[in-house]
Design a protein around this motif. Structure first.
Motif, PDB file in Angstrom:
ATOM      1  N   ARG A 194       0.858  -1.202   0.000  1.00 55.17           N
ATOM      2  CA  ARG A 194       0.000   0.000   0.000  1.00 55.17           C
ATOM      3  C   ARG A 194       0.891   1.248   0.000  1.00 55.17           C
ATOM      4  N   LEU A 195       1.960   1.196   0.790  1.00 58.84           N
ATOM      5  CA  LEU A 195       2.878   2.346   0.839  1.00 58.84           C
ATOM      6  C   LEU A 195       3.611   2.507  -0.491  1.00 58.84           C
ATOM      7  N   LEU A 196       4.086   1.365  -1.014  1.00 55.05           N
ATOM      8  CA  LEU A 196       4.838   1.435  -2.265  1.00 55.05           C
ATOM      9  C   LEU A 196       3.933   1.888  -3.415  1.00 55.05           C
ATOM     10  N   GLU A 197       2.691   1.445  -3.365  1.00 51.78           N
ATOM     11  CA  GLU A 197       1.735   1.819  -4.416  1.00 51.78           C
ATOM     12  C   GLU A 197       1.496   3.334  -4.418  1.00 51.78           C
ATOM     13  N   ALA A 198       1.443   3.915  -3.228  1.00 50.08           N
ATOM     14  CA  ALA A 198       1.212   5.361  -3.140  1.00 50.08           C
ATOM     15  C   ALA A 198       2.364   6.111  -3.812  1.00 50.08           C
ATOM     16  N   LEU A 199       3.584   5.657  -3.522  1.00 46.42           N
ATOM     17  CA  LEU A 199       4.766   6.291  -4.123  1.00 46.42           C
ATOM     18  C   LEU A 199       4.761   6.092  -5.644  1.00 46.42           C
ATOM     19  N   TRP A 200       4.425   4.896  -6.055  1.00 48.36           N
ATOM     20  CA  TRP A 200       4.415   4.524  -7.473  1.00 48.36           C
ATOM     21  C   TRP A 200       3.412   5.378  -8.246  1.00 48.36           C
ATOM     22  N   ARG A 201       2.217   5.553  -7.652  1.00 45.89           N
ATOM     23  CA  ARG A 201       1.189   6.360  -8.331  1.00 45.89           C
ATOM     24  C   ARG A 201       1.657   7.796  -8.505  1.00 45.89           C
ATOM     25  N   GLU A 202       2.229   8.350  -7.446  1.00 47.68           N
ATOM     26  CA  GLU A 202       2.674   9.733  -7.518  1.00 47.68           C
ATOM     27  C   GLU A 202       3.802   9.867  -8.540  1.00 47.68           C
ATOM     28  N   ALA A 203       4.693   8.854  -8.549  1.00 49.21           N
ATOM     29  CA  ALA A 203       5.804   8.883  -9.501  1.00 49.21           C
ATOM     30  C   ALA A 203       5.266   8.852 -10.933  1.00 49.21           C
ATOM     31  N   VAL A 207       5.865  11.687 -13.984  1.00 45.15           N
ATOM     32  CA  VAL A 207       6.378  11.411 -15.337  1.00 45.15           C
ATOM     33  C   VAL A 207       5.339  11.814 -16.375  1.00 45.15           C
ATOM     34  N   ALA A 208       4.088  11.404 -16.129  1.00 46.67           N
ATOM     35  CA  ALA A 208       3.021  11.685 -17.114  1.00 46.67           C
ATOM     36  C   ALA A 208       2.893  13.185 -17.354  1.00 46.67           C
ATOM     37  N   ASP A 209       3.039  13.966 -16.302  1.00 50.65           N
ATOM     38  CA  ASP A 209       2.875  15.426 -16.425  1.00 50.65           C
ATOM     39  C   ASP A 209       4.179  16.138 -16.814  1.00 50.65           C
ATOM     40  N   ASP A 210       5.215  15.346 -17.149  1.00 53.53           N
ATOM     41  CA  ASP A 210       6.516  15.918 -17.540  1.00 53.53           C
ATOM     42  C   ASP A 210       7.143  16.788 -16.452  1.00 53.53           C
ATOM     43  N   VAL A 211       6.826  16.500 -15.210  1.00 53.02           N
ATOM     44  CA  VAL A 211       7.465  17.235 -14.115  1.00 53.02           C
ATOM     45  C   VAL A 211       8.880  16.705 -13.900  1.00 53.02           C
ATOM     46  N   ALA A 212       9.052  15.387 -14.022  1.00 50.79           N
ATOM     47  CA  ALA A 212      10.365  14.786 -13.771  1.00 50.79           C
ATOM     48  C   ALA A 212      10.534  13.541 -14.628  1.00 50.79           C
ATOM     49  N   THR A 213      11.804  13.172 -14.868  1.00 50.85           N
ATOM     50  CA  THR A 213      12.079  11.914 -15.579  1.00 50.85           C
ATOM     51  C   THR A 213      12.180  10.789 -14.545  1.00 50.85           C
ATOM     52  N   LEU A 260      -2.616  21.156   1.251  1.00 47.77           N
ATOM     53  CA  LEU A 260      -2.078  21.695  -0.004  1.00 47.77           C
ATOM     54  C   LEU A 260      -2.098  20.629  -1.097  1.00 47.77           C
ATOM     55  N   PRO A 261      -2.081  21.047  -2.356  1.00 47.50           N
ATOM     56  CA  PRO A 261      -2.151  20.045  -3.435  1.00 47.50           C
ATOM     57  C   PRO A 261      -0.783  19.384  -3.680  1.00 47.50           C
ATOM     58  N   TRP A 262      -0.267  18.686  -2.672  1.00 46.09           N
ATOM     59  CA  TRP A 262       1.068  18.085  -2.810  1.00 46.09           C
ATOM     60  C   TRP A 262       1.042  16.717  -3.479  1.00 46.09           C
ATOM     61  N   THR A 263      -0.090  16.071  -3.513  1.00 49.43           N
ATOM     62  CA  THR A 263      -0.133  14.760  -4.177  1.00 49.43           C
ATOM     63  C   THR A 263      -1.404  14.648  -5.004  1.00 49.43           C
ATOM     64  N   ARG A 264      -1.383  13.653  -5.910  1.00 49.28           N
ATOM     65  CA  ARG A 264      -2.589  13.386  -6.705  1.00 49.28           C
ATOM     66  C   ARG A 264      -3.000  11.934  -6.468  1.00 49.28           C
ATOM     67  N   LEU A 265      -2.767  11.461  -5.244  1.00 53.42           N
ATOM     68  CA  LEU A 265      -2.878  10.026  -4.978  1.00 53.42           C
ATOM     69  C   LEU A 265      -4.241   9.430  -5.253  1.00 53.42           C
ATOM     70  N   THR A 266      -5.282  10.223  -5.147  1.00 54.19           N
ATOM     71  CA  THR A 266      -6.601   9.607  -5.305  1.00 54.19           C
ATOM     72  C   THR A 266      -6.947   9.359  -6.770  1.00 54.19           C
ATOM     73  N   VAL A 268      -5.759   8.073 -10.686  1.00 51.25           N
ATOM     74  CA  VAL A 268      -4.790   7.150 -11.282  1.00 51.25           C
ATOM     75  C   VAL A 268      -4.481   7.680 -12.676  1.00 51.25           C
ATOM     76  N   PRO A 269      -3.192   7.867 -13.005  1.00 44.69           N
ATOM     77  CA  PRO A 269      -2.906   8.326 -14.372  1.00 44.69           C
ATOM     78  C   PRO A 269      -3.264   7.215 -15.361  1.00 44.69           C
ATOM     79  N   GLU A 270      -3.678   7.604 -16.538  1.00 46.82           N
ATOM     80  CA  GLU A 270      -4.021   6.561 -17.514  1.00 46.82           C
ATOM     81  C   GLU A 270      -2.747   5.944 -18.067  1.00 46.82           C
ATOM     82  N   LEU A 271      -2.627   4.643 -17.874  1.00 52.08           N
ATOM     83  CA  LEU A 271      -1.397   3.960 -18.295  1.00 52.08           C
ATOM     84  C   LEU A 271      -1.532   3.591 -19.773  1.00 52.08           C
TER      85      LEU A 271
END
Ligand SMILES: NC(=O)c1ccc[n+]([C@@H]2O[C@H](COP(=O)([O-])OP(=O)(O)OC[C@H]3O[C@@H](n4cnc5c(N)ncnc54)[C@H](O)[C@@H]3O)[C@@H](O)[C@H]2O)c1
Length: 492
Positions: A194-203, A207-213, A260-266, A268-271
Motif C-alpha cells: 500500500r505504501l509502495l503503491e502510493a509512491l508509485w502512483r505519484e511517480a 512522469v506523465a505530467d513531464d514534471v520529472a524523468t 495543499l495540493p502536494w499529491t494526486r494520490l486519489t 490514477v494516471p491513464e497507463l
C-alpha cells in the motif's frame, strides 16, 4: 534452533520466476530441501542463477558458516512438488483465478498439516483459499525481491486460516533468516505494498505530467529519503524531523501541508501506450546500457553494504542480520566436529573481493580474520557461546604469531585446520593452518595464546570444569599428532 523457530525438513515451491527462484535460493542456502514445479522451460536455469547470486551475496554478508545446502529438484507436477512438504510456497503470476486453482490443486495433494503460503503481493487470502480443501492451512507469506537477501515477509491470515498456521509459518520464516511481520487485518495490498503503491502512483503522475524523468525521481529517493528509510522508516524519520519536540511538533509544522495540493494520490494516471513508451525509453536511458544482470549485481552488492552497515549499528534490519549470524554460528557449533589427519577443522571461508588489496590478493588483516574466526569456532566447540560469554566469561587472546605463506585470490575456498598445542585451567594454546581447499596449500599459520577471563573481575581465572573437559577431549583426539615445525617460532 531458538524457540520460535522451526526449520522445515522440505519445501514445495510452485512457480520459479523472480520470486519463486528467490525462495528456492533462500531455502536451499538455509539447508532446506526444495522441490520445484514451474511449467516454464527455463525454470531450472533461472533458479540455479538465483542460487548462485544468493551464495555470492551471503559470502559477503557474513563470515559465519552456512549450513550444508539443501537439495533442489525440478519436478513435473504440482502433486510431486507438494508431496510430504512441510512448507508449500506458491509464487505463480499475480492472477486470482490462476492462484485460486493452483492452491486448490496443491491443497488436495499436500500433507494435512503443511503450511500452504502464497507470495501474493496483495490479493486477499480468504478469496484465494475459496476452492481449497483444508483452507485453514493457507496464509500469505509476502516476501520482497531479492527474497534471499531482504528479511521482511508479511504474514496475513484469511478468515478461515487457523491461528496456529500463522504461528507455524512465522517460525519457519524465522528459521530461514526472515523477519515476519503479521498483517493483523486482511486488507488488499497488505502494509508494504500500500505504501509502495502510493509512491508509485505519484511517480507515474510526475512522469506523465513531464514534471520529472524516471531518473530524477529515483535520484530524489536514493540521495535522500531512501538512505534514511533503511534505518528509520517513515515515523521514526518524522519524529526526528520534529526536532527536540519530536512527533507533536512535526505534526504541527507539517500537518497543514495535508491541505495543499502536494499529491494526486486519489487519481490514477491513464497507463496508455504513450506513457508506457515514455517510461520505458527513460528507463533504458537511465540504465546507461547496463544489462539486467549487471544491475542485479550492483543492487545486491549495495544491499549487502547497507545490511553490513546496519549490522554494525545493531539497528533496523541489522538486528535481523545479527540474529541470523548467531543462529548460523550456533548451528555450526552443534554439528559434529570434523578431524582431518588429526587436525580439527571447524572453519571454512571463501575469499571475497572486499578482502583483496592493491596487490590483487588477500590483504594482510584478512589472514588474521580467518584465523581468529577459526579460534572462535574452537571456542564455540568447547562451549563458549553467546550465553557463556554474557554470564560465565571468555577467552581473551594474549599473544598471536602469524605467518603469511601464500596468496589468497578471489573465489579461493579456504579451511582452517587447528591443533591444540597445550592447555591448563587458565590458558589455551592453539595453532592454526589456513589451507586452500582446492590443493591443500597452507597460505597462513597462526599461533595464539588465550587466557580465560572472569567477566565480573576482568581478571584471568580458571575456566570451569565443563569447558576444561571439552578441551581435554580435543587433546585426547590429537594425542600423537606431530607438533608443527613452526610452533613457537619468533620473527626470523
Ligand atoms: N516481483 C516482485 O517484486 C514480487 C515481490 C513480492 C511478491 N511477488 C508476488 O510473487 C508472485 C510471483 O511473482 P514473480 O514476480 O515471481 O512473477 P514471474 O512472472 O517472474 O514468475 C511467475 C512464475 O510462475 C510460473 N507459473 C505460471 N503458471 C504456473 C502454474 N500453474 N504453476 C506453477 N508455476 C506457474 C511462470 O512460468 C513463472 O516462472 C506474484 O504473486 C507476485 O505478486 C512479486
Amino acid at each position: 534452533m531458538t524457540p520460535g523457530e522451526h526449520q522445515p525438513s522440505s519445501a514445495g515451491l510452485l512457480g520459479a520466476g523472480v520470486i519463486g527462484s528467490g525462495w528456492a535460493a533462500r531455502l536451499t542456502l538455509a539447508g532446506v530441501d526444495v522441490r520445484l514445479y514451474d511449467p516454464a522451460p527455463e525454470a531450472l536455469e533461472t533458479t540455479h542463477a538465483q542460487i548462485e547470486r544468493a551464495r555470492r551475496a551471503w559470502r559477503r554478508l557474513t563470515t559465519a558458516p552456512l549450513p550444508p545446502e539443501g537439495t533442489l529438484a525440478l519436478v513435473g507436477s504440482v502433486e510431486e512438488a507438494v508431496e510430504g512438504a512441510e512448507l508449500i510456497q506458491e509464487s505463480a503470476p499475480e492472477r486470482e483465478p490462476l492462484k485460486r486453482a493452483l492452491l486448490a490443486q496443491a491443497s488436495r495433494a499436500a500433507p494435512p498439516d503443511a503450511i500452504i503460503a502464497t507470495s501474493t503481493s496483495g490479493l486477499l487470502p480468504t478469496r484465494l483459499s475459496a476452492d481449497m480443501t483444508g483452507p485453514e492451512r493457507l496464509v500469505v507469506g509476502h516476501p520482497f525481491n531479492p527474497v534471499y537477501l531482504l528479511p521482511l515477509v508479511e504474514v496475513c491470515a484469511g478468515s478461515r486460516t487457523a491461528p496456529d498456521t500463522v504461528e507455524r509459518a512465522q517460525a519457519i520464516y524465522r528459521a530461514v533468516g526472515m523477519r515476519p511481520l503479521v498483517v493483523r487485518t486482511e486488507i488488499d495490498g497488505f502494509i508494504a505494498d500500500r505504501l509502495l503503491e502510493a509512491l508509485w502512483r505519484e511517480a507515474l503522475w510526475l512522469v506523465a505530467d513531464d514534471v520529472a524523468t524516471v531518473e530524477e525521481i529515483d535520484d530524489a529517493i536514493r540521495f535522500g529519503a531512501g538512505l534514511r528509510w533503511a534505518a528509520m522508516g517513515t515515523f521514526l524519520t518524522y519524529r526526528l524531523a520534529g526536532g527536540r519536540a519530536g512527533m507533536r511538533h512535526f505534526m504541527a509544522q507539517f500537518g497543514p501541508a495535508l491541505e495543499l495540493p502536494w499529491t494526486r494520490l486519489t487519481d490514477v494516471p491513464e497507463l496508455d501506450e504513450q506513457l508506457i513508451e515514455k517510461i520505458v525509453a527513460q528507463s533504458d536511458a537511465q540504465a546507461q546500457g547496463r544489462s539486467i544482470d549487471e544491475l542485479i549485481e550492483i543492487r545486491d552488492d549495495c544491499l549487502v553494504a547497507v545490511l553490513v552497515g546496519l549490522k554494525a549499528a545493531g539497528f533496523g534490519a541489522g538486528e535481523e542480520v545479527q540474529r541470523s549470524e548467531r543462529r548460523l554460528l550456533d548451528l555450526a557449533s552443534a554439528r559434529a566436529p570434523v578431524y582431518r589427519d588429526g587436525w580439527l577443522v571447524l572453519h571454512e571461508a571463501v575469499v571475497v573481493p572486499e578482502w583483496i588489496d592493491y596487490n590483487g590478493h588477500m590483504t594482510e588483516f584478512r589472514y588474521l580474520q580467518v584465523l581468529a574466526d577459526a579460534t572462535d569456532a574452537v571456542l564455540r566447540h568447547v562451549g563458549i557461546d553467546a550465553d557463556y560469554i554474557a554470564q560465565r566469561g571468555s577467552y581473551f587472546t594474549a599473544e598471536t604469531h602469524l605467518r603469511h605463506l601464500a596468496e589468497g585470490h578471489v573465489g579461493d575456498g579456504l579451511y582452517v585446520a587447528s591443533q591444540l598445542l597445550g592447555h591448563d585451567p587458565k590458558r589455551l594454546h592453539l595453532f592454526h593452518e589456513a589451507r586452500r581447499t582446492a590443493d591443500g596449500t597452507v597460505i597462513a599459520t597462526g599461533e595464539h595464546l588465550l587466557l580465560h577471563v572472569d567477566p565480573s573481575t576482568h581478571r584471568v581465572a580458571p575456566a570451569p570444569d565443563d569447558v576444561l573437559r571439552a578441551i581435554d577431549g580435543i587433546a585426547d583426539r590429537q594425542r600423537g599428532l606431530a607438533r608443527p615445525e613452526s610452533a613457537g617460532r619468533r620473527i626470523g
